[in-house]
Scaffold this motif. Structure first.
Motif, mmCIF file in Angstrom:
data_model
loop_
_atom_site.group_PDB
_atom_site.id
_atom_site.type_symbol
_atom_site.label_atom_id
_atom_site.label_comp_id
_atom_site.label_asym_id
_atom_site.label_seq_id
_atom_site.Cartn_x
_atom_site.Cartn_y
_atom_site.Cartn_z
ATOM 1 N N ASP A 213 0.998 -1.503 0.265
ATOM 2 C CA ASP A 213 0.102 0.258 -0.101
ATOM 3 C C ASP A 213 0.886 1.510 -0.076
ATOM 4 O O ASP A 213 0.657 2.640 -0.419
ATOM 5 C CB ASP A 213 -1.312 0.335 1.087
ATOM 6 N N LYS A 214 2.282 1.671 0.450
ATOM 7 C CA LYS A 214 2.690 2.145 1.427
ATOM 8 C C LYS A 214 3.685 2.508 -0.444
ATOM 9 O O LYS A 214 3.332 3.574 -0.674
ATOM 10 C CB LYS A 214 3.858 1.924 2.175
ATOM 11 N N ALA A 215 4.304 1.322 -0.954
ATOM 12 C CA ALA A 215 4.868 1.467 -2.293
ATOM 13 C C ALA A 215 3.747 2.219 -3.052
ATOM 14 O O ALA A 215 4.465 2.864 -4.292
ATOM 15 C CB ALA A 215 5.013 0.359 -2.343
ATOM 16 N N HIS A 216 2.931 1.774 -3.429
ATOM 17 C CA HIS A 216 1.543 2.410 -4.501
ATOM 18 C C HIS A 216 1.214 3.769 -4.118
ATOM 19 O O HIS A 216 1.409 4.202 -5.294
ATOM 20 C CB HIS A 216 0.448 1.782 -4.035
ATOM 21 N N LYS A 217 1.481 4.301 -2.721
ATOM 22 C CA LYS A 217 0.648 5.957 -2.524
ATOM 23 C C LYS A 217 1.997 6.458 -3.138
ATOM 24 O O LYS A 217 1.894 7.483 -3.571
ATOM 25 C CB LYS A 217 0.333 5.951 -0.791
ATOM 26 N N MET A 218 3.315 5.821 -3.005
ATOM 27 C CA MET A 218 4.420 6.379 -3.421
ATOM 28 C C MET A 218 4.262 6.298 -4.860
ATOM 29 O O MET A 218 4.959 8.159 -5.494
ATOM 30 C CB MET A 218 5.629 5.960 -2.821
ATOM 31 N N LEU A 219 4.338 6.200 -5.722
ATOM 32 C CA LEU A 219 3.855 5.839 -7.061
ATOM 33 C C LEU A 219 2.887 6.852 -7.857
ATOM 34 O O LEU A 219 3.247 7.227 -8.765
ATOM 35 C CB LEU A 219 3.926 4.767 -7.333
ATOM 36 N N LEU A 220 1.972 7.121 -6.943
ATOM 37 C CA LEU A 220 0.640 7.947 -7.017
ATOM 38 C C LEU A 220 1.699 9.559 -6.936
ATOM 39 O O LEU A 220 0.770 10.435 -8.273
ATOM 40 C CB LEU A 220 0.044 7.227 -6.553
ATOM 41 N N GLU A 221 2.546 10.002 -6.783
ATOM 42 C CA GLU A 221 3.035 10.409 -6.044
ATOM 43 C C GLU A 221 4.075 11.396 -7.265
ATOM 44 O O GLU A 221 5.099 10.467 -7.694
ATOM 45 C CB GLU A 221 3.123 11.134 -4.854
ATOM 46 N N PRO A 222 4.042 12.016 -8.159
ATOM 47 C CA PRO A 222 5.193 12.635 -9.053
ATOM 48 C C PRO A 222 6.297 12.123 -9.106
ATOM 49 O O PRO A 222 7.390 12.436 -9.249
ATOM 50 C CB PRO A 222 4.110 13.769 -10.720
ATOM 51 N N GLN B 294 7.696 11.641 -5.832
ATOM 52 C CA GLN B 294 8.489 11.022 -5.069
ATOM 53 C C GLN B 294 8.583 9.480 -6.114
ATOM 54 O O GLN B 294 9.895 9.217 -5.478
ATOM 55 C CB GLN B 294 6.942 10.032 -3.385
ATOM 56 N N LYS B 295 7.519 9.546 -7.014
ATOM 57 C CA LYS B 295 8.259 8.612 -8.278
ATOM 58 C C LYS B 295 9.146 8.604 -8.810
ATOM 59 O O LYS B 295 10.243 7.931 -9.046
ATOM 60 C CB LYS B 295 7.080 8.640 -9.522
ATOM 61 N N LYS B 296 8.915 9.992 -8.871
ATOM 62 C CA LYS B 296 10.822 10.895 -9.582
ATOM 63 C C LYS B 296 12.191 10.643 -8.919
ATOM 64 O O LYS B 296 12.906 9.887 -9.573
ATOM 65 C CB LYS B 296 10.820 12.337 -10.103
ATOM 66 N N ARG B 297 12.552 10.212 -7.893
ATOM 67 C CA ARG B 297 12.952 10.473 -6.329
ATOM 68 C C ARG B 297 13.259 9.496 -5.971
ATOM 69 O O ARG B 297 14.592 8.948 -7.124
ATOM 70 C CB ARG B 297 12.343 11.017 -5.490
#
Length: 275
Positions: A127-136, A138-141
């Motif tokens: 769940d945490k990983a999914h939410k991170m990748l929904l944030e541009p 955080q995904k870029k980081r």
């Protein structure tokens, strides 16, 4: 994805985001080399090469997925959202959503009542990983960290080849083995994610300490103000009593003084003469 890295031919990694990747490497005390204009395409090719491996791993059973997400070292391994979801960084939002649904169902505690505690931990990681990748951002980081790890290994390989060439030896290094290269990139990726997380926790602890100190000062000031107010209140309430006491004292003092003065003016007694 960093856990299933294969060697990629061609030039250095992609240029987009290279500034951030360099900063990530510098923050970790690791030298990250520059990139050329053709690096972006090479990085995409590199990430695409692991899709078959990810596809194979994605069909793990619920028990195997829970084991993967709760194994020793998972606290830091799971900081990489692509590693957790076993998904390519170039995946679309729709692919991300689909993969999240698949994994969340596999590891959901309700579906794994024989091991609910570890299933809950695994589900929270997904769940945490999914939410991170929904944030541009955080995904870029996360992509920049993976890039920085790969660049670091490539830079180390280059330096080793230079040293070997200078000594007149063969320029073949152990990292030329695709499996070894994959393992080193995975370790370096985990190291960078871990270092960033440690620094984040240190900043958080420092901020918390500072907030606690400020709150303690505020409480001390509030208590001091309360004591001062209470003292002033008591002082005002006792004013009349102090004035009356002073007046009584002055009156008593004046009465004693007048009595003493009258005693000095009293004529002496006359004794009768006896014959």
């Amino acid at each position: 994805a960093a856990g299933h890295v294969a060697a990629a031919p061609g030039p250095r990694l992609w240029g987009a985001g290279s500034k951030m990747a360099t900063q990530s490497g510098a923050a970790s005390g690791i030298l990250v080399p520059g990139v050329d204009s053709g690096g972006e395409e090479a990085f995409k090719v590199f990430l695409t090469e692991v899709k078959q491996i990810e596809k194979r791993d994605s069909v793990l059973t619920p028990k195997q997925q829970i084991e993967r997400l709760t194994r020793p070292g998972s606290t830091y391994i799971n900081l990489n959202p692509f590693e957790v979801l076993q998904i390519d960084p170039e995946a679309t939002d729709e692919e991300l959503k689909k993969r999240f649904r698949q994994l969340s169902i596999l590891v959901h505690p309700d579906k794994n009542q024989d091991d609910p505690e570890r299933a809950q931990k695994a589900f929270e990681a997904v769940d945490k990983a999914h939410k991170m990748l929904l944030e541009p951002e955080q995904k870029k980081r996360a992509i920049d960290v993976i890039q920085a790890a790969r660049e670091t290994i490539e830079h180390n390989m280059k330096e080793k080849r230079k040293a070997l060439k200078k000594e007149g030896k063969s320029c073949i290094v152990e990292e030329d083995d695709p499996e070894m290269f994959k393992q080193l990139v995975h370790k370096q990726t985990m190291k960078l994610f871990a270092e960033l997380e440690i620094k984040r926790k240190e900043r958080e602890a420092k901020d918390m300490h500072e907030r606690k100190r400020q709150r303690e000062e505020e409480i001390e000031q509030e208590e001091k103000a309360k004591r001062d107010k209470e003292w002033q209140k008591n002082f005002e309430e006792s004013r009349d009593g102090r004035v009356d006491s002073w007046r009584n004292f002055q009156a008593n003092k004046k009465g004693k003084k007048e009595k003493k003065q009258r005693s000095f003016l009293k004529p002496p007694k006359v004794k009768m003469e006896q014959r």
